[in-house]
Scaffold this motif. Sequence first.
Motif, PDB file in Angstrom:
ATOM      1  N   GLY A   1     -29.066  21.031 -19.271  1.00  0.00           N
ATOM      2  CA  GLY A   1     -28.393  20.226 -18.259  1.00  0.00           C
ATOM      3  C   GLY A   1     -27.683  19.015 -18.816  1.00  0.00           C
ATOM      4  O   GLY A   1     -27.078  18.244 -18.058  1.00  0.00           O
ATOM      5  N   HIS A   2     -27.706  18.833 -20.140  1.00  0.00           N
ATOM      6  CA  HIS A   2     -27.015  17.687 -20.732  1.00  0.00           C
ATOM      7  C   HIS A   2     -25.497  17.876 -20.618  1.00  0.00           C
ATOM      8  O   HIS A   2     -24.987  18.981 -20.814  1.00  0.00           O
ATOM      9  CB  HIS A   2     -27.420  17.517 -22.196  1.00  0.00           C
ATOM     10  CG  HIS A   2     -28.806  16.987 -22.366  1.00  0.00           C
ATOM     11  ND1 HIS A   2     -29.147  15.672 -22.133  1.00  0.00           N
ATOM     12  CD2 HIS A   2     -29.956  17.612 -22.725  1.00  0.00           C
ATOM     13  CE1 HIS A   2     -30.438  15.492 -22.351  1.00  0.00           C
ATOM     14  NE2 HIS A   2     -30.950  16.655 -22.710  1.00  0.00           N
TER      15      HIS A   2
ATOM     16  N   VAL B   1     -36.349  14.917 -14.392  1.00  0.00           N
ATOM     17  CA  VAL B   1     -37.723  14.567 -14.743  1.00  0.00           C
ATOM     18  C   VAL B   1     -37.693  13.256 -15.503  1.00  0.00           C
ATOM     19  O   VAL B   1     -36.995  13.127 -16.513  1.00  0.00           O
ATOM     20  CB  VAL B   1     -38.381  15.663 -15.608  1.00  0.00           C
ATOM     21  CG1 VAL B   1     -39.795  15.243 -16.007  1.00  0.00           C
ATOM     22  CG2 VAL B   1     -38.404  16.983 -14.855  1.00  0.00           C
ATOM     23  N   ARG B   2     -38.428  12.296 -15.022  1.00  0.00           N
ATOM     24  CA  ARG B   2     -38.465  10.983 -15.673  1.00  0.00           C
ATOM     25  C   ARG B   2     -39.863  10.697 -16.184  1.00  0.00           C
ATOM     26  O   ARG B   2     -40.825  10.661 -15.423  1.00  0.00           O
ATOM     27  CB  ARG B   2     -38.024   9.899 -14.701  1.00  0.00           C
ATOM     28  CG  ARG B   2     -36.553   9.989 -14.298  1.00  0.00           C
ATOM     29  CD  ARG B   2     -36.171   8.888 -13.333  1.00  0.00           C
ATOM     30  NE  ARG B   2     -34.742   8.893 -13.025  1.00  0.00           N
ATOM     31  CZ  ARG B   2     -34.185   9.636 -12.103  1.00  0.00           C
ATOM     32  NH1 ARG B   2     -34.947  10.453 -11.365  1.00  0.00           N
ATOM     33  NH2 ARG B   2     -32.890   9.597 -11.889  1.00  0.00           N
ATOM     34  N   HIS B   3     -39.962  10.505 -17.487  1.00  0.00           N
ATOM     35  CA  HIS B   3     -41.197  10.067 -18.120  1.00  0.00           C
ATOM     36  C   HIS B   3     -41.013   8.638 -18.598  1.00  0.00           C
ATOM     37  O   HIS B   3     -39.907   8.084 -18.561  1.00  0.00           O
ATOM     38  CB  HIS B   3     -41.548  10.984 -19.301  1.00  0.00           C
ATOM     39  CG  HIS B   3     -41.785  12.405 -18.903  1.00  0.00           C
ATOM     40  ND1 HIS B   3     -42.819  12.796 -18.078  1.00  0.00           N
ATOM     41  CD2 HIS B   3     -41.108  13.538 -19.213  1.00  0.00           C
ATOM     42  CE1 HIS B   3     -42.770  14.099 -17.896  1.00  0.00           C
ATOM     43  NE2 HIS B   3     -41.732  14.581 -18.581  1.00  0.00           N
ATOM     44  N   LEU B   4     -42.071   8.061 -19.102  1.00  0.00           N
ATOM     45  CA  LEU B   4     -42.014   6.672 -19.551  1.00  0.00           C
ATOM     46  C   LEU B   4     -40.998   6.488 -20.666  1.00  0.00           C
ATOM     47  O   LEU B   4     -40.247   5.515 -20.687  1.00  0.00           O
ATOM     48  CB  LEU B   4     -43.400   6.217 -20.025  1.00  0.00           C
ATOM     49  CG  LEU B   4     -43.519   4.746 -20.455  1.00  0.00           C
ATOM     50  CD1 LEU B   4     -43.189   3.844 -19.276  1.00  0.00           C
ATOM     51  CD2 LEU B   4     -44.915   4.463 -20.988  1.00  0.00           C
ATOM     52  N   LEU B   5     -40.950   7.444 -21.591  1.00  0.00           N
ATOM     53  CA  LEU B   5     -40.079   7.317 -22.757  1.00  0.00           C
ATOM     54  C   LEU B   5     -38.958   8.350 -22.778  1.00  0.00           C
ATOM     55  O   LEU B   5     -38.207   8.435 -23.748  1.00  0.00           O
ATOM     56  CB  LEU B   5     -40.900   7.446 -24.046  1.00  0.00           C
ATOM     57  CG  LEU B   5     -42.007   6.409 -24.239  1.00  0.00           C
ATOM     58  CD1 LEU B   5     -42.803   6.713 -25.508  1.00  0.00           C
ATOM     59  CD2 LEU B   5     -41.428   5.009 -24.307  1.00  0.00           C
ATOM     60  N   LYS B   6     -38.826   9.141 -21.745  1.00  0.00           N
ATOM     61  CA  LYS B   6     -37.843  10.219 -21.785  1.00  0.00           C
ATOM     62  C   LYS B   6     -37.286  10.490 -20.391  1.00  0.00           C
ATOM     63  O   LYS B   6     -38.024  10.432 -19.405  1.00  0.00           O
ATOM     64  CB  LYS B   6     -38.490  11.493 -22.348  1.00  0.00           C
ATOM     65  CG  LYS B   6     -37.532  12.668 -22.499  1.00  0.00           C
ATOM     66  CD  LYS B   6     -38.262  13.882 -23.082  1.00  0.00           C
ATOM     67  CE  LYS B   6     -37.321  15.067 -23.226  1.00  0.00           C
ATOM     68  NZ  LYS B   6     -38.015  16.267 -23.757  1.00  0.00           N
ATOM     69  N   HIS B   7     -36.023  10.798 -20.354  1.00  0.00           N
ATOM     70  CA  HIS B   7     -35.382  11.183 -19.099  1.00  0.00           C
ATOM     71  C   HIS B   7     -34.738  12.549 -19.280  1.00  0.00           C
ATOM     72  O   HIS B   7     -33.859  12.724 -20.127  1.00  0.00           O
ATOM     73  CB  HIS B   7     -34.320  10.161 -18.693  1.00  0.00           C
ATOM     74  CG  HIS B   7     -33.449  10.612 -17.566  1.00  0.00           C
ATOM     75  ND1 HIS B   7     -33.935  10.892 -16.313  1.00  0.00           N
ATOM     76  CD2 HIS B   7     -32.114  10.853 -17.508  1.00  0.00           C
ATOM     77  CE1 HIS B   7     -32.939  11.285 -15.519  1.00  0.00           C
ATOM     78  NE2 HIS B   7     -31.822  11.270 -16.237  1.00  0.00           N
ATOM     79  N   GLN B   8     -35.176  13.532 -18.502  1.00  0.00           N
ATOM     80  CA  GLN B   8     -34.605  14.873 -18.547  1.00  0.00           C
ATOM     81  C   GLN B   8     -33.654  15.023 -17.373  1.00  0.00           C
ATOM     82  O   GLN B   8     -34.057  14.919 -16.213  1.00  0.00           O
ATOM     83  CB  GLN B   8     -35.709  15.930 -18.456  1.00  0.00           C
ATOM     84  CG  GLN B   8     -35.218  17.362 -18.275  1.00  0.00           C
ATOM     85  CD  GLN B   8     -34.392  17.842 -19.459  1.00  0.00           C
ATOM     86  OE1 GLN B   8     -34.791  17.665 -20.601  1.00  0.00           O
ATOM     87  NE2 GLN B   8     -33.240  18.434 -19.176  1.00  0.00           N
ATOM     88  N   PRO B   9     -32.352  15.240 -17.634  1.00  0.00           N
ATOM     89  CA  PRO B   9     -31.401  15.369 -16.529  1.00  0.00           C
ATOM     90  C   PRO B   9     -31.656  16.632 -15.728  1.00  0.00           C
ATOM     91  O   PRO B   9     -32.409  17.512 -16.167  1.00  0.00           O
ATOM     92  CB  PRO B   9     -30.053  15.433 -17.252  1.00  0.00           C
ATOM     93  CG  PRO B   9     -30.366  15.982 -18.595  1.00  0.00           C
ATOM     94  CD  PRO B   9     -31.717  15.433 -18.950  1.00  0.00           C
TER      95      PRO B   9
END
Length: 213
Positions: A25-26, A120-128
């Motif tokens: 999805g990038h 999906v949003r994590h503390l250190l990572k953002h997945q579009p």
Amino acid sequence: MAESDLSSPSLVDDLYFVLHDNATGHPHLHSRLAGLALAGGVLAELMLAERVTLDLTSNPERVLATAGEDSGDAFTRKVLGLVAAEPYHPVSTWLLFLARTADAEVTARMIAAKLLKPPVRHLLKHQPPAPADMSTAAWPLARLNLAVQRRTPPAPRDRVLLGLLDAAGCAQRVLSEHDPRFVAAAIAMLPAPMQRLVAQTKVAVGQAVLSRR
């Protein structure tokens, strides 16, 4: 050239898929350029459905609504309502206006249609937002590649898709074989109003690129 059904996957959905990686999805393009391409896609989708057209007699060319009611989704209804309420704006104004929120609006529509997974949003990572099905996401580009390889004219909607990709400067990035003559011939097969929309989108993208330098 009418397409009465605005249900997914639509032209804009196909365009979104080609502008993004079909697995992660990038995006393949800078967000500003992708926004302009999607804005052109939104207007093209309504033109294919014969709900808006371009007034080629005006200078600059204006976008005009040709139908008051839209059976599509909330986003296309909103855009159609805006065009109907303000018929005096040129194409360039609509492209810039719609580009501001096109990515967010189209993403939300495709998530609601289950064509995309929510981000999906994590503390250190953002997945579009990623495609819900890789085959569905890969199919629009596969159709275009097949047409280029076989040198067969694309279907009418795919001619628009190819034109918008070329306008965004993305065709040579994503096509397995970029043939400028084939792309130009496909665009030349479009009705005059659609050709002008593609051309105006290309101008807007070019101006956006220059303004970043």
